[in-house]
Scaffold this motif. Structure first.
Motif, short mmCIF file in Angstrom:
data_model
loop_
_atom_site.label_atom_id
_atom_site.label_comp_id
_atom_site.label_asym_id
_atom_site.label_seq_id
_atom_site.Cartn_x
_atom_site.Cartn_y
_atom_site.Cartn_z
N ILE A 412 8.68 16.08 24.83
CA ILE A 412 9.69 16.13 25.89
C ILE A 412 9.22 15.32 27.09
O ILE A 412 8.03 15.03 27.23
N ARG A 413 10.17 14.95 27.92
CA ARG A 413 9.82 14.27 29.17
C ARG A 413 9.09 15.24 30.09
O ARG A 413 9.45 16.41 30.19
N ASP A 415 9.00 16.33 33.14
CA ASP A 415 9.56 16.60 34.47
C ASP A 415 10.04 18.05 34.50
O ASP A 415 10.19 18.69 33.46
N HIS A 418 13.24 19.17 32.30
CA HIS A 418 13.03 19.22 30.85
C HIS A 418 12.05 20.32 30.45
O HIS A 418 12.24 20.98 29.43
#
Length: 425
Positions: A412-413, A415, A418
């Motif tokens: 996953i990203r 940030d 997310h």
């Protein structure tokens, strides 16, 4: 201390040129003379040694030297201070099994990662005393890595006969890392044992499998330390996995000796748990036979239990079953992996063979053999990382495995949005 044939009672001295069976074919048993043993004096001695650090007698095996190998010269002891393993309670596991109180003795915390170290330190030390240079075993993994470790520590050669299939990669790599010579063989553990019994002497090999009676003596220390941990008051049941049945033989023998000496007041009962794909001992007792019929093609996810013709079954029958009023059970691979996931989620962790003990305890409580008001200790025999293939199998089979799926999740990203979404999934 002497060796006595388990079948015909013929006697052999402990320094006898090494044989593993009597001329009649019976296994050898180690017999001690306890007539002048003072239980209270031993308790004080064991307490004193437990407070020591880094002396030959400070580990969880040689601390009990008088009950294991009193005649062995201390200078021949090969030790990594094995034993001294954790004893754990966890409410999740108590509720999962259904007993009033449950302890887990984590032999997985031994130096090579399994209970084999308790017996191997004694077998290798005895072989060193007798002057052997080449130590050998056939193995499904834990025995080989333990023997290779102690042989390396002693500066001796280790030769391992490893089945070509059904052995965890982790275990074989660990064995090789310690410098052992690995011989991949056709057939399984049972064929390897037969070969060593026939040809070890001719090849100059000192056998460290459980047909060696000193292995059994060392493994008794598991129950000695358990009793010591619990101030010499053991639970109602001791539950353990059964493969070659060396541990069942050793723990049953150790319990009988503790009781005879007066170190414990009463004998717990022993439950020996086998995997359904490799359960000849359980099948024998269920049919009320007194002769074991081998499983020709044993098959279980618990690779350490993948033994179809356990060599120590006569000792396990006498010491673990008959002498303690013990029982057996057989559990499926699915039950083993489900129990493993609970043990892992508890923060203790184990390899599949260990989880058979917890799965078996749960089954014996469910069928009424063990009551919900009784207490139990399960012996966890091998470390979580001994068999990582089993973790992968548990995921692919869809068996609940706590947080393991996160290890295989799509990246996953990094940030906050997310991450927050991932945590809610």
């Amino acid at each position: 201390m002497k060796f006595i044939c388990f079948e015909c009672a013929r006697e052999y001295p402990v320094a006898h040129p090494v044989i593993y069976r009597c001329e009649c074919g019976g296994l050898l048993d180690t017999v001690h003379d306890w007539r002048h043993t003072d239980a209270e004096q031993l308790r004080r001695l064991f307490d004193m040694r437990r407070a020591d650090r880094h002396t030959p007698l400070s580990g969880g095996v040689w601390r009990y030297k008088e009950l294991i190998h009193p005649s062995l010269p201390i200078e021949h002891i090969v030790t990594k201070y094995e034993g001294n393993t954790g004893l754990y309670e966890h409410e999740l596991l108590r509720r999962y099994t259904g007993v009033r109180r449950l302890w887990l003795k984590a032999q997985s915390e031994n130096p090579s990662g399994s209970f084999k170290d308790n017996g191997m330190t004694v077998a290798v030390s005895h072989g060193l005393w007798l002057g052997w240079e080449r130590f050998a075993c056939t193995s499904t993994g834990n025995t080989s890595s333990s023997m290779a470790m102690y042989a390396a520590l002693a500066g001796k050669e280790a030769v391992v006969f490893l089945p070509a299939a059904g052995v965890s990669l982790n275990k074989s790599l660990q064995t090789e890392a310690y410098g052992a010579r690995l011989l991949r063989t056709e057939g399984g553990y049972d064929e390897g044992i037969r070969f060593l019994e026939q040809y070890a002497g001719q090849l100059g090999l000192y056998v460290c499998n459980s047909i060696n009676p000193l292995r059994i003596e060392g493994q008794k220390s598991i129950v000695f330390e358990l009793a010591h941990d619990l101030r010499w008051k053991l639970p109602d049941w001791i539950v353990l996995p059964g493969g070659a049945l060396s541990n069942a033989s050793a723990l049953g023998k150790g319990l009988e000796e503790l009781h005879r000496i007066g170190l414990i007041e009463s004998l717990p009962r022993v439950a020996v748990i086998q995997a359904q794909g490799a359960s000849p001992f359980h099948a024998m007792l269920r049919s009320e036979r007194r002769q074991l019929h081998p499983v020709l093609s044993p098959d279980t996810v618990a690779s350490a239990l993948n033994i179809g013709n356990p060599p120590n079954w006569p000792k396990a029958l006498r010491y673990a079953i008959e002498r303690t009023g013990g029982v057996t059970a057989s559990v499926s691979d699915e039950d083993i992996l489900a129990a493993k996931s609970v043990i892992d989620r508890s923060g203790i962790g184990c390899e599949p063979a260990s989880a058979a003990a917890v799965a078996g305890l749960r089954k014996l409580v469910a069928d009424g053999t063990i009551g919900p008001d009784e207490t139990a200790a399960c012996i966890l025999t091998g470390h979580l990382l001994k068999d990582t293939e089993a973790i992968v199998k548990s995921l692919s089979a869809g068996i609940p495995a706590g947080r393991y799926p996160a290890a295989a999740a799509t990246a996953i990203r990094l940030d906050a949005e997310h991450v927050a979404r991932a945590l809610q999934a």
